[in-house]
Design a protein around this motif. Structure first.
Motif, PDB file in Angstrom:
ATOM      1  N   LYS A  20     -15.705  -0.908 -11.399  1.00  0.00           N
ATOM      2  CA  LYS A  20     -15.192  -0.212 -10.282  1.00  0.00           C
ATOM      3  C   LYS A  20     -15.547   1.499 -10.453  1.00  0.00           C
ATOM      4  N   ILE A  21     -15.992   2.002  -9.335  1.00  0.00           N
ATOM      5  CA  ILE A  21     -16.131   3.251  -9.510  1.00  0.00           C
ATOM      6  C   ILE A  21     -14.834   4.183  -9.523  1.00  0.00           C
ATOM      7  N   THR A  22     -14.724   5.137  -9.997  1.00  0.00           N
ATOM      8  CA  THR A  22     -13.479   6.008 -10.108  1.00  0.00           C
ATOM      9  C   THR A  22     -13.476   6.809  -9.040  1.00  0.00           C
ATOM     10  N   PRO A  23     -12.257   6.520  -7.979  1.00  0.00           N
ATOM     11  CA  PRO A  23     -12.301   7.191  -6.702  1.00  0.00           C
ATOM     12  C   PRO A  23     -11.871   8.591  -7.023  1.00  0.00           C
ATOM     13  N   ILE A  24     -12.277   9.496  -6.156  1.00  0.00           N
ATOM     14  CA  ILE A  24     -12.067  10.917  -5.959  1.00  0.00           C
ATOM     15  C   ILE A  24     -10.854  11.473  -5.256  1.00  0.00           C
ATOM     16  N   GLY A  25     -10.476  10.403  -4.552  1.00  0.00           N
ATOM     17  CA  GLY A  25      -9.126  10.756  -3.702  1.00  0.00           C
ATOM     18  C   GLY A  25      -8.358   9.429  -3.316  1.00  0.00           C
ATOM     19  N   LEU A  26      -7.387   9.675  -2.969  1.00  0.00           N
ATOM     20  CA  LEU A  26      -6.289   8.550  -2.481  1.00  0.00           C
ATOM     21  C   LEU A  26      -5.853   8.751  -1.059  1.00  0.00           C
ATOM     22  N   VAL A  27      -6.039   7.650  -0.248  1.00  0.00           N
ATOM     23  CA  VAL A  27      -5.349   7.685   1.488  1.00  0.00           C
ATOM     24  C   VAL A  27      -4.493   7.074   1.459  1.00  0.00           C
ATOM     25  N   THR A  28      -3.271   7.565   1.830  1.00  0.00           N
ATOM     26  CA  THR A  28      -2.071   6.843   2.060  1.00  0.00           C
ATOM     27  C   THR A  28      -2.206   5.831   3.218  1.00  0.00           C
ATOM     28  N   THR A  29      -1.513   4.890   3.692  1.00  0.00           N
ATOM     29  CA  THR A  29      -1.750   4.126   4.768  1.00  0.00           C
ATOM     30  C   THR A  29      -0.316   3.800   5.431  1.00  0.00           C
ATOM     31  N   GLY A  30      -0.417   3.207   6.362  1.00  0.00           N
ATOM     32  CA  GLY A  30       0.854   2.917   7.227  1.00  0.00           C
ATOM     33  C   GLY A  30       1.477   1.629   6.460  1.00  0.00           C
ATOM     34  N   ASN A  31       0.478   1.108   5.633  1.00  0.00           N
ATOM     35  CA  ASN A  31       1.628   0.099   5.011  1.00  0.00           C
ATOM     36  C   ASN A  31       1.825   0.391   3.601  1.00  0.00           C
ATOM     37  N   PRO A  32       3.290   0.307   3.531  1.00  0.00           N
ATOM     38  CA  PRO A  32       3.886   0.574   1.922  1.00  0.00           C
ATOM     39  C   PRO A  32       3.002  -0.317   0.876  1.00  0.00           C
ATOM     40  N   GLY A  33       2.752   0.466  -0.057  1.00  0.00           N
ATOM     41  CA  GLY A  33       1.956  -0.147  -1.180  1.00  0.00           C
ATOM     42  C   GLY A  33       0.473  -0.438  -1.167  1.00  0.00           C
ATOM     43  N   GLN A  34      -0.057  -0.157   0.000  1.00  0.00           N
ATOM     44  CA  GLN A  34      -1.382  -0.242   0.203  1.00  0.00           C
ATOM     45  C   GLN A  34      -2.111   0.934   0.428  1.00  0.00           C
ATOM     46  N   HIS A  35      -3.352   1.256  -0.450  1.00  0.00           N
ATOM     47  CA  HIS A  35      -3.776   2.407  -0.539  1.00  0.00           C
ATOM     48  C   HIS A  35      -5.373   2.342  -0.333  1.00  0.00           C
ATOM     49  N   ALA A  36      -6.007   3.268   0.305  1.00  0.00           N
ATOM     50  CA  ALA A  36      -7.351   3.274   0.214  1.00  0.00           C
ATOM     51  C   ALA A  36      -7.780   4.432  -0.530  1.00  0.00           C
ATOM     52  N   TYR A  37      -9.103   4.180  -1.309  1.00  0.00           N
ATOM     53  CA  TYR A  37      -9.448   4.882  -2.271  1.00  0.00           C
ATOM     54  C   TYR A  37     -10.948   5.653  -1.823  1.00  0.00           C
ATOM     55  N   LEU A  38     -10.917   6.916  -1.922  1.00  0.00           N
ATOM     56  CA  LEU A  38     -12.185   7.727  -1.299  1.00  0.00           C
ATOM     57  C   LEU A  38     -12.919   7.671  -2.515  1.00  0.00           C
ATOM     58  N   LEU A  39     -14.281   6.795  -2.356  1.00  0.00           N
ATOM     59  CA  LEU A  39     -15.181   6.823  -3.552  1.00  0.00           C
ATOM     60  C   LEU A  39     -16.076   7.868  -3.528  1.00  0.00           C
ATOM     61  N   LEU A  40     -16.639   8.266  -2.276  1.00  0.00           N
ATOM     62  CA  LEU A  40     -17.856   9.323  -2.430  1.00  0.00           C
ATOM     63  C   LEU A  40     -17.902   9.862  -0.697  1.00  0.00           C
ATOM     64  N   GLU A  41     -18.582  11.032  -0.837  1.00  0.00           N
ATOM     65  CA  GLU A  41     -18.899  11.631   0.557  1.00  0.00           C
ATOM     66  C   GLU A  41     -20.212  12.105   0.562  1.00  0.00           C
ATOM     67  N   VAL A  42     -21.233  11.652   1.567  1.00  0.00           N
ATOM     68  CA  VAL A  42     -22.577  12.121   1.616  1.00  0.00           C
ATOM     69  C   VAL A  42     -22.505  12.536   3.137  1.00  0.00           C
ATOM     70  N   ASP A  43     -23.219  13.686   3.459  1.00  0.00           N
ATOM     71  CA  ASP A  43     -23.527  14.149   4.590  1.00  0.00           C
ATOM     72  C   ASP A  43     -22.643  13.870   5.795  1.00  0.00           C
ATOM     73  N   GLY A  44     -21.208  13.971   5.277  1.00  0.00           N
ATOM     74  CA  GLY A  44     -20.058  13.938   6.197  1.00  0.00           C
ATOM     75  C   GLY A  44     -19.639  12.446   6.446  1.00  0.00           C
ATOM     76  N   CYS A  45     -20.090  11.474   5.722  1.00  0.00           N
ATOM     77  CA  CYS A  45     -19.821  10.223   5.729  1.00  0.00           C
ATOM     78  C   CYS A  45     -19.003   9.823   4.442  1.00  0.00           C
ATOM     79  N   LYS A  46     -17.993   9.108   4.528  1.00  0.00           N
ATOM     80  CA  LYS A  46     -17.053   8.873   3.358  1.00  0.00           C
ATOM     81  C   LYS A  46     -17.059   7.247   3.100  1.00  0.00           C
ATOM     82  N   VAL A  47     -16.913   6.938   1.702  1.00  0.00           N
ATOM     83  CA  VAL A  47     -17.110   5.571   1.501  1.00  0.00           C
ATOM     84  C   VAL A  47     -15.546   5.259   0.678  1.00  0.00           C
TER      85      VAL A  47
END
Length: 95
Positions: A20-47
């Protein structure tokens, strides 16, 4: 169009990696216990990556557009589905 193709190539590369790629950020969601990890950003697009059961799901956002791919199997046949949809702005990332 070139940016979208480059981004799709990055997603396919990321999805094919065993480690797994080490995430650069963590995004909280409306679902407790479920997170989305920001992996990279290129030209304004985020993965991003999140876990669904025992599998990792990768998705992208580009100026309000989200796209993702997933594969279903039936016997020896695999079908790759590509989904594009518009979305609201995702929550800010927390480092």
């Amino acid at each position: 169009m070139k940016k979208v193709l480059l981004l799709l190539a990055v997603i396919l590369f990321v999805a094919s990696c065993k480690s797994k790629i080490t995430p650069i950020g963590l995004v909280t969601t409306g679902n407790p216990g479920q997170h989305a990890y920001l992996l990279l950003e290129v030209d304004g697009c985020k993965v991003y990556r999140f876990e669904d059961g025992n599998r990792d799901v990768y998705f992208t956002t580009c100026k309000g557009q989200v796209s993702y791919k997933y594969t279903t199997r039936s016997g020896k046949t695999s079908i790759t589905h590509h989904v594009d949809s518009l979305t609201e702005e995702l929550p800010s990332t927390h480092e």
